[in-house]
Design a protein around this motif. Sequence first.
Motif, PDB file in Angstrom:
ATOM      1  N   PRO A  71       9.079   4.589  -6.996  1.00  0.00           N
ATOM      2  CA  PRO A  71       9.508   3.516  -6.095  1.00  0.00           C
ATOM      3  C   PRO A  71       9.869   2.239  -6.842  1.00  0.00           C
ATOM      4  O   PRO A  71       9.206   1.839  -7.795  1.00  0.00           O
ATOM      5  N   ARG A  72      10.952   1.627  -6.421  1.00  0.00           N
ATOM      6  CA  ARG A  72      11.375   0.327  -6.943  1.00  0.00           C
ATOM      7  C   ARG A  72      11.654  -0.603  -5.771  1.00  0.00           C
ATOM      8  O   ARG A  72      12.126  -0.162  -4.717  1.00  0.00           O
ATOM      9  N   VAL A  73      11.382  -1.869  -5.962  1.00  0.00           N
ATOM     10  CA  VAL A  73      11.561  -2.856  -4.899  1.00  0.00           C
ATOM     11  C   VAL A  73      12.679  -3.814  -5.292  1.00  0.00           C
ATOM     12  O   VAL A  73      12.645  -4.415  -6.373  1.00  0.00           O
ATOM     13  N   VAL A  74      13.674  -3.944  -4.405  1.00  0.00           N
ATOM     14  CA  VAL A  74      14.731  -4.939  -4.558  1.00  0.00           C
ATOM     15  C   VAL A  74      14.461  -6.043  -3.550  1.00  0.00           C
ATOM     16  O   VAL A  74      14.406  -5.788  -2.337  1.00  0.00           O
ATOM     17  N   TYR A  75      14.261  -7.254  -4.047  1.00  0.00           N
ATOM     18  CA  TYR A  75      13.956  -8.394  -3.180  1.00  0.00           C
ATOM     19  C   TYR A  75      15.214  -9.250  -3.057  1.00  0.00           C
ATOM     20  O   TYR A  75      15.697  -9.816  -4.038  1.00  0.00           O
ATOM     21  N   VAL A  76      15.754  -9.329  -1.839  1.00  0.00           N
ATOM     22  CA  VAL A  76      16.986 -10.066  -1.580  1.00  0.00           C
ATOM     23  C   VAL A  76      16.618 -11.398  -0.942  1.00  0.00           C
ATOM     24  O   VAL A  76      15.888 -11.444   0.055  1.00  0.00           O
ATOM     25  N   HIS A  77      17.111 -12.482  -1.513  1.00  0.00           N
ATOM     26  CA  HIS A  77      16.738 -13.802  -0.999  1.00  0.00           C
ATOM     27  C   HIS A  77      17.908 -14.768  -1.142  1.00  0.00           C
ATOM     28  O   HIS A  77      18.940 -14.450  -1.743  1.00  0.00           O
ATOM     29  N   ALA A  78      17.749 -15.948  -0.590  1.00  0.00           N
ATOM     30  CA  ALA A  78      18.761 -17.001  -0.675  1.00  0.00           C
ATOM     31  C   ALA A  78      18.072 -18.330  -0.423  1.00  0.00           C
ATOM     32  O   ALA A  78      16.935 -18.385   0.072  1.00  0.00           O
ATOM     33  N   ARG A  79      18.755 -19.411  -0.755  1.00  0.00           N
ATOM     34  CA  ARG A  79      18.206 -20.753  -0.534  1.00  0.00           C
ATOM     35  C   ARG A  79      18.130 -21.045   0.966  1.00  0.00           C
ATOM     36  O   ARG A  79      18.926 -20.516   1.761  1.00  0.00           O
ATOM     37  N   ASP A  80      17.181 -21.903   1.329  1.00  0.00           N
ATOM     38  CA  ASP A  80      16.972 -22.203   2.750  1.00  0.00           C
ATOM     39  C   ASP A  80      18.235 -22.712   3.423  1.00  0.00           C
ATOM     40  O   ASP A  80      18.580 -22.292   4.535  1.00  0.00           O
ATOM     41  N   GLU A  81      18.943 -23.637   2.760  1.00  0.00           N
ATOM     42  CA  GLU A  81      20.119 -24.225   3.406  1.00  0.00           C
ATOM     43  C   GLU A  81      21.212 -23.183   3.626  1.00  0.00           C
ATOM     44  O   GLU A  81      21.969 -23.255   4.604  1.00  0.00           O
ATOM     45  N   VAL A  82      21.265 -22.181   2.740  1.00  0.00           N
ATOM     46  CA  VAL A  82      22.248 -21.103   2.909  1.00  0.00           C
ATOM     47  C   VAL A  82      21.864 -20.227   4.096  1.00  0.00           C
ATOM     48  O   VAL A  82      22.715 -19.858   4.918  1.00  0.00           O
ATOM     49  N   LEU A  83      20.576 -19.903   4.213  1.00  0.00           N
ATOM     50  CA  LEU A  83      20.116 -19.091   5.339  1.00  0.00           C
ATOM     51  C   LEU A  83      20.349 -19.798   6.668  1.00  0.00           C
ATOM     52  O   LEU A  83      20.785 -19.183   7.648  1.00  0.00           O
ATOM     53  N   VAL A  84      20.063 -21.096   6.693  1.00  0.00           N
ATOM     54  CA  VAL A  84      20.290 -21.865   7.923  1.00  0.00           C
ATOM     55  C   VAL A  84      21.763 -21.826   8.301  1.00  0.00           C
ATOM     56  O   VAL A  84      22.120 -21.608   9.471  1.00  0.00           O
ATOM     57  N   GLU A 118       0.832  -1.201   0.000  1.00  0.00           N
ATOM     58  CA  GLU A 118       0.000   0.000   0.000  1.00  0.00           C
ATOM     59  C   GLU A 118       0.870   1.256   0.000  1.00  0.00           C
ATOM     60  O   GLU A 118       0.578   2.227  -0.715  1.00  0.00           O
ATOM     61  N   ALA A 119       1.944   1.258   0.793  1.00  0.00           N
ATOM     62  CA  ALA A 119       2.830   2.420   0.842  1.00  0.00           C
ATOM     63  C   ALA A 119       3.476   2.662  -0.512  1.00  0.00           C
ATOM     64  O   ALA A 119       3.591   3.811  -0.962  1.00  0.00           O
ATOM     65  N   ILE A 120       3.866   1.607  -1.197  1.00  0.00           N
ATOM     66  CA  ILE A 120       4.483   1.742  -2.519  1.00  0.00           C
ATOM     67  C   ILE A 120       3.472   2.273  -3.527  1.00  0.00           C
ATOM     68  O   ILE A 120       3.789   3.118  -4.371  1.00  0.00           O
ATOM     69  N   ARG A 121       2.232   1.799  -3.434  1.00  0.00           N
ATOM     70  CA  ARG A 121       1.180   2.277  -4.341  1.00  0.00           C
ATOM     71  C   ARG A 121       0.945   3.778  -4.151  1.00  0.00           C
ATOM     72  O   ARG A 121       0.841   4.537  -5.128  1.00  0.00           O
ATOM     73  N   VAL A 122       0.871   4.210  -2.904  1.00  0.00           N
ATOM     74  CA  VAL A 122       0.624   5.617  -2.611  1.00  0.00           C
ATOM     75  C   VAL A 122       1.784   6.478  -3.107  1.00  0.00           C
ATOM     76  O   VAL A 122       1.590   7.559  -3.681  1.00  0.00           O
ATOM     77  N   LEU A 123       3.007   6.017  -2.914  1.00  0.00           N
ATOM     78  CA  LEU A 123       4.170   6.768  -3.385  1.00  0.00           C
ATOM     79  C   LEU A 123       4.164   6.903  -4.897  1.00  0.00           C
ATOM     80  O   LEU A 123       4.473   7.963  -5.449  1.00  0.00           O
ATOM     81  N   SER A 124       3.784   5.844  -5.574  1.00  0.00           N
ATOM     82  CA  SER A 124       3.728   5.880  -7.037  1.00  0.00           C
ATOM     83  C   SER A 124       2.672   6.864  -7.512  1.00  0.00           C
ATOM     84  O   SER A 124       2.901   7.645  -8.449  1.00  0.00           O
ATOM     85  N   GLU A 125       1.523   6.857  -6.864  1.00  0.00           N
ATOM     86  CA  GLU A 125       0.457   7.790  -7.236  1.00  0.00           C
ATOM     87  C   GLU A 125       0.841   9.235  -6.950  1.00  0.00           C
ATOM     88  O   GLU A 125       0.343  10.158  -7.605  1.00  0.00           O
ATOM     89  N   ALA A 126       1.742   9.450  -5.983  1.00  0.00           N
ATOM     90  CA  ALA A 126       2.187  10.798  -5.639  1.00  0.00           C
ATOM     91  C   ALA A 126       3.269  11.307  -6.595  1.00  0.00           C
ATOM     92  O   ALA A 126       3.727  12.447  -6.444  1.00  0.00           O
TER      93      ALA A 126
END
Length: 315
Positions: A113-126, A101-109
């Motif tokens: 806004p851009r979203v960077v999604y940082v992730h890794a495999r489960d075994e790496v996180l463990v 919702e915050a990203i939607r409002v910022l875009s309308e204003a």
Amino acid sequence: MTTDDGRPADGGAGPQRDVPPSLDPTSTETQPLEVVVVTGLSGAGKNSAGRVLEDLGWFVVDNLPPALLQPMVELGARGDLRRFAAVVDVRSRAFSSDLQEAIRVLSEAGHRPRVVYVHARDEVLVRRYESNRREHPLQGNGTLTDGIGEERALLTGIAGEADLWVDTSDLNVHQLRATLENAFAREGRTPPLTATVMSFGFKYGLPLDADLVVDARFLPNPHWIPELRPRTGQDPDVRDYVLGQPDADEFLDRYTDVLRLLIPGYRREGKRYLTLAVGCTGGKHRSVAIAEEFARRLSVEGLTAAARHRDLGRE
């Protein structure tokens, strides 16, 4: 200047000076900002990504609750900030919807806004959590994998809307920096489309952050040539061997034509980042040479393109 009766023309308030909005506490004037939201799985490297952006000249706020994203951006827009980044972590079950919702409002204003999604495999996180002897923020009374699984579920919505996925499973800090620099080190000017061409080995698994996957295993494998086996696709002899195969040129030409068809569509849809993954058996010879050539061809097409080799150096 005075009026006919001798009063100051400004009504008695004295000389008037233009006050920049950034110095005027009563000003409500705002300018659009470039906004990057870094989010993703705990332990995947969000804070490291935030530090890279800070080094690139972005104003970065760590661990910002989603509800405060819009007020912070508006505050920065009334000042001198032009590039604002926030590292947003999981703090509540309403996290995903609040952030969306915050990203939607910022875009309308009018912000970008851009979203960077940082992730890794489960075994790496463990492994990372166990090496630091830390508990996952959503672990509670359960196991570490329970916390990771719950977090993945919470992030499903925002992950699907992310502009850029960064899988840090096989990245060191220097490779993470290079990935983000390729996307954001543009002195405030974001290119319409930035491409990363990633080589990989099928035996190590498909890259989760790939938009397109190309299989180079139809070409003869330099692994079976003793003098080429210890070398890589970055070596001129291996590159010439791979690219000199009868089918290699036609394959590169035809797939480049496919990319020429896709790129205008990606641009029309507002896509800013493209990851093309090129795979062979081990990610050492064929995929490396082909990825380097695709990066060169995409640069000729006017894209900012860089090759990255996920599995180079792995046994």
